[in-house]
Write an enzyme that holds these catalytic residues in place. Structure first.
Site, PDB file in Angstrom:
ATOM      1  CE  LYS A   1       5.312  -2.696   1.277  1.00 39.74           C
ATOM      2  NZ  LYS A   1       4.091  -3.247   1.394  1.00 39.74           N
TER       3      LYS A   1
ATOM      4  CE  LYS B   1       0.278  -3.128  -6.279  1.00 40.02           C
ATOM      5  NZ  LYS B   1       0.554  -3.646  -4.968  1.00 40.02           N
TER       6      LYS B   1
ATOM      7  CE  LYS C   1      -0.215   1.037   0.232  1.00 41.82           C
ATOM      8  NZ  LYS C   1      -0.944  -0.270  -0.075  1.00 41.82           N
TER       9      LYS C   1
HETATM   10  P1  AMP Z   1       0.646  -6.869  -2.805  1.00 45.13           P
HETATM   11  O1  AMP Z   1       1.822  -6.130  -3.459  1.00 45.13           O
HETATM   12  O2  AMP Z   1       0.166  -5.592  -1.559  1.00 45.13           O
HETATM   13  O3  AMP Z   1      -0.448  -6.909  -3.716  1.00 45.13           O
HETATM   14  O4  AMP Z   1       1.209  -8.003  -2.283  1.00 45.13           O
HETATM   15  C1  AMP Z   1       0.932  -9.183  -2.741  1.00 45.13           C
HETATM   16  C2  AMP Z   1       1.827 -10.151  -2.097  1.00 45.13           C
HETATM   17  O5  AMP Z   1       3.097  -9.854  -2.218  1.00 45.13           O
HETATM   18  C3  AMP Z   1       1.582 -10.113  -0.299  1.00 45.13           C
HETATM   19  O6  AMP Z   1       1.429 -11.579  -0.028  1.00 45.13           O
HETATM   20  C4  AMP Z   1       2.576  -9.468   0.220  1.00 45.13           C
HETATM   21  O7  AMP Z   1       3.096  -9.819   1.366  1.00 45.13           O
HETATM   22  C5  AMP Z   1       3.915  -9.715  -0.835  1.00 45.13           C
HETATM   23  N1  AMP Z   1       4.815  -8.751  -0.945  1.00 45.13           N
HETATM   24  C6  AMP Z   1       4.601  -7.320  -1.392  1.00 45.13           C
HETATM   25  N2  AMP Z   1       5.591  -6.767  -1.579  1.00 45.13           N
HETATM   26  C7  AMP Z   1       6.511  -7.522  -1.093  1.00 45.13           C
HETATM   27  C8  AMP Z   1       8.061  -7.448  -0.871  1.00 45.13           C
HETATM   28  N3  AMP Z   1       8.687  -6.182  -1.220  1.00 45.13           N
HETATM   29  N4  AMP Z   1       8.992  -8.486  -0.135  1.00 45.13           N
HETATM   30  C9  AMP Z   1       8.256  -9.877  -0.059  1.00 45.13           C
HETATM   31  N5  AMP Z   1       6.781  -9.776  -0.267  1.00 45.13           N
HETATM   32  C10 AMP Z   1       6.184  -8.996  -0.714  1.00 45.13           C
END
Ligand code: AMP
Length: 326
Positions: free
Chosen positions: A188, A191, A107
């Site tokens: 990956k 968002k 980032k």
């Molecule tokens: P975040 O998007 O960082 O708020 O992530 C929330 C949860 O979703 C965390 O446990 C991340 O590890 C999981 N996560 C985020 N992006 C992915 C993805 N592309 N595939 C699988 N898990 C994800």
């Protein structure tokens, strides 16, 4: 919230909740937090943040987080405890280990100005976890390194100040631990890319979902086979299918062996739409009840304060801070 969040983490948040009326449910054993303080560390729009915090909370309840079996709250509603713990842990975490965090490197790469919040984010995450005597942290693969750091901080703290923290461990799902972007399957699903065709959002309508999956990038071969290096697009579709239908990737691979890419895409789109339909329906029902989500958040925050305040007291005491006279 997008498909990666659901498959990587939230599906297991839902299944890991204790039974209603059990001691574990009464004790608030399953703890989930909407991390709005984390969301401040990059550019954002304040009005949108407020709206997205409520929307994400509603999606989580709609996905199956049950306020009678688990505790769900907004991080900023328990900010005094979470940020104080972060400050205390900042004196145990090192700059060297924070610099090694892959997410920080990704980032901050190429950015002219990087906030201290982005750098310190994993310590706030460590506080989020350690304040609830957490044993297991169901995360996607991208957060594994942050949970490892949390373990290191807890172990170092316990070694220096005596046994204070439960040492947590990350748990990953058998499939869907890293859902990839449908247009760029080498990165990956995230968002951060906004409303891109490579990311399926939980509230996308069936037409949007079918279109995003139909246009997913694959490869110039015709064989359906799981091979993340040679066939990242097809492997991602198999992974999504396995996660949505609760089966192994190997089983999905056998099911589609000999079929065409188009058949796989139709089956994946159907599986995603079917999984999301009841969530979307509950989302719209809950959204129609004004004040309900805010009320549930207030209840979650009150319980979270009860759970975390004694742990923070333990940390303050272990570190030698003078207890205020009561
Ligand atoms: P975040 O998007 O960082 O708020 O992530 C929330 C949860 O979703 C965390 O446990 C991340 O590890 C999981 N996560 C985020 N992006 C992915 C993805 N592309 N595939 C699988 N898990 C994800």
């Amino acid at each position: 919230m997008h498909l990666g969040n659901l498959c990587g983490a939230v599906q297991r948040w839902v299944t890991s909740q204790p039974a209603a009326e059990s001691d574990a449910a009464r004790d608030g054993a399953a703890v989930f937090c909407v991390v709005d303080l984390h969301a401040l560390n990059g550019p954002y729009n304040p009005a949108e943040l407020r709206q997205l915090t409520r929307e994400l909370t509603t999606v989580l309840f709609a996905a199956g987080i049950d306020p009678n079996r688990a505790l769900l709250f907004a991080q900023s509603h328990v900010a005094a405890i979470h940020t104080e713990c972060t400050w205390l842990l900042n004196n145990v975490a090192t700059v060297g280990e924070l610099r090694r965090m892959t997410q920080f490197k990704d980032k901050s790469d190429g950015q002219e100005s990087v906030t201290a919040g982005l750098f310190d984010y994993p310590v706030l995450m460590a506080a989020d976890i350690l304040l609830y005597d957490t044993e297991e942290v169901p995360v996607g693969d991208d957060q594994r390194q942050h949970v490892e750091l949390t373990r290191d901080i807890a172990i170092r703290f316990n070694g220096r100040f005596g046994d204070t923290f439960t040492v947590p461990k990350a748990t990953l799902p058998p499939s869907g631990a890293r859902i990839m972007d449908l247009q760029q399957p080498s990165k990956k699903m995230s968002k951060s890319d906004g409303d891109s065709p490579g990311c399926v959002f939980i509230l996308d309508d069936p037409k949007q979902i079918a279109k995003k999956i139909k246009t997913a990038v694959t490869d110039s071969e015709t064989e359906i086979r799981y091979d993340t290096k040679a066939k990242p697009g097809i492997s991602n579709l198999l992974d999504i299918y396995a996660a949505c239908t609760h089966q192994s990737v190997a089983h999905a691979e056998t099911q589609f062996s000999g079929q065409r890419y188009g058949d796989l895409k139709v089956a994946v789109a159907d599986a995603v739409i079917e999984m999301l339909a009841p969530i979307q329906q509950r989302y719209h029902e809950l959204s129609a009840e004004p004040g309900e989500v805010d009320r549930l958040l207030a209840r979650g925050a009150a319980r979270a304060r009860e759970r975390s305040a004694p742990v923070l007291e333990r940390v303050r005491d272990a570190m030698g801070l003078l207890a205020p006279m009561r």
